[in-house]
Scaffold this active site. Structure first.
Site, mmCIF file in Angstrom:
data_model
loop_
_atom_site.group_PDB
_atom_site.id
_atom_site.type_symbol
_atom_site.label_atom_id
_atom_site.label_comp_id
_atom_site.label_asym_id
_atom_site.label_seq_id
_atom_site.Cartn_x
_atom_site.Cartn_y
_atom_site.Cartn_z
ATOM 1 N N PRO A 1 0.833 -1.216 0.000
ATOM 2 C CA PRO A 1 0.000 0.000 0.000
ATOM 3 C C PRO A 1 0.867 1.266 0.000
ATOM 4 C CG PRO A 1 -0.627 -1.490 1.770
ATOM 5 C CD PRO A 1 0.645 -2.015 1.196
ATOM 6 N N GLU A 2 0.529 2.197 -0.863
ATOM 7 C CA GLU A 2 1.216 3.483 -0.920
ATOM 8 C C GLU A 2 0.215 4.569 -0.530
ATOM 9 O OE1 GLU A 2 3.455 3.955 -4.578
ATOM 10 O OE2 GLU A 2 3.645 1.789 -4.827
ATOM 11 N N ARG B 1 2.137 -11.394 5.418
ATOM 12 C CA ARG B 1 3.588 -11.489 5.624
ATOM 13 C C ARG B 1 4.063 -10.925 6.956
ATOM 14 N NH1 ARG B 1 6.970 -10.318 0.398
ATOM 15 N NH2 ARG B 1 8.508 -11.278 1.751
ATOM 16 N N ARG C 1 22.310 14.839 -4.642
ATOM 17 C CA ARG C 1 22.196 13.379 -4.460
ATOM 18 C C ARG C 1 22.491 12.659 -5.770
ATOM 19 N NH1 ARG C 1 16.810 12.360 -0.980
ATOM 20 N NH2 ARG C 1 17.620 10.231 -0.974
#
Ligand SMILES: [Zn+2]
Length: 285
Positions: A2-3, A113, A155
């Site tokens: 899920p995001e 899980r 970055r």
């Protein structure tokens, strides 16, 4: 996993069912859920608490109680929540916790899980806990391109890896990262620091667009995610690249390719999303 859109969908569905209700009885049957705290103690602490609001920050669901306590739920890989009227919860071997509300309905937590977490935070602890882990909310009006740019500056990691970092932008995971990069025509292996001003604007715009579409479609159901009433989301029908290796790109017909970026399966169009090497050979980098 899920995001932001999936967690936000769950929040919107559950909020009216939870707000103003009292946790009458709490059973936690998996000790892993509350580690390092003892699950029985966590359950007893939650009993009697009245829900003030159900909020979200990044991929965290936040149950705020009137007492000032909060319960921070992270669904991780396969966690999901189900709401059911009294006595109507279906049998489920993967159920890890059940909250009986004072209207006798149940909120059940399922997790195949078992990576999900429930954490109680004392009054005053919540903001510091979240601020250390979660960056700006991409759907907030204040999430402008310079905010994103400031988090990518300097970055060298691939831009895909940078936006999966929850401190760069909250709530974006593997699916919505790939979908936003395709829409922005940015190759997932581009160095985060290499994006110019117009690419940053485009990435910000496309991130918001795919997240909003995900919410409008009530999330994407691939395996484990479902809405609290058991319904499936519909965002998977909108995927342009995710999971579509060898299918033609919607824009140009080139077969979608799959690579690994930062250990994650990553899908992109090699024509629409020019690689760093191709851009360099054209003098663009
Ligand atoms: Zn293409």
């Amino acid at each position: 996993m899920p995001e932001l859109p999936e967690v936000e969908t769950v929040r919107r569905r559950l909020a009216p069912l939870l707000e103003g209700r009292r946790f009458e009885r709490v059973e936690i049957s998996d000790a892993r859920l509350t580690r390092p705290f003892e699950s029985g103690l966590v359950a007893r602490e939650l009993e009697g608490e009245c829900v003030e609001s159900l909020d979200r920050r990044g991929k965290y669901l936040i149950v705020r109680f009137e007492s000032g306590l909060s319960l921070l739920i992270h669904l991780r890989m396969t966690g999901s929540l189900r709401h059911a009227a009294a006595g109507s919860l279906p049998d489920d071997p993967y159920r890890r916790a059940v909250v009986r509300l004072d209207d006798k309905s149940d909120v059940a937590y399922r997790d195949v899980r078992r990576f999900g977490t429930w954490l109680i935070l004392a009054p005053g602890e919540l903001d510091g806990y979240l601020d250390a882990r979660v960056g700006p909310e991409p759907l907030d009006a204040s999430f402008r391109a310079p905010v994103l740019g400031a988090r990518l500056t300097g970055r060298r990691v691939p831009v895909k890896a940078a936006i999966l970092d929850q401190r760069t932008v909250a709530g974006v995971g593997n699916i919505y990262a790939d979908e936003a990069l395709w829409r922005a025509r940015i190759h997932p292996l581009r160095e985060a620091r290499s994006l110019d001003g117009s690419e940053l604007k485009e990435l910000r715009r496309r991130l918001r667009q795919v997240l909003e579409l995900g919410i409008a479609r009530q999330g994407s159901t691939l395996r484990d995610y479902s809405l609290p009433d058991g319904e499936a989301g519909g965002m998977q029908a909108e995927f342009k690249v995710y999971g579509r290796a060898n299918e033609p790109c919607d824009r140009c017909g080139t077969p979608i390719e799959r690579i690994r970026v930062g250990g994650r399966g990553t899908w992109y169009c090699p024509t629409c999303q020019l690689s760093p090497h191709a851009l360099a050979s054209r003098g663009h980098l």
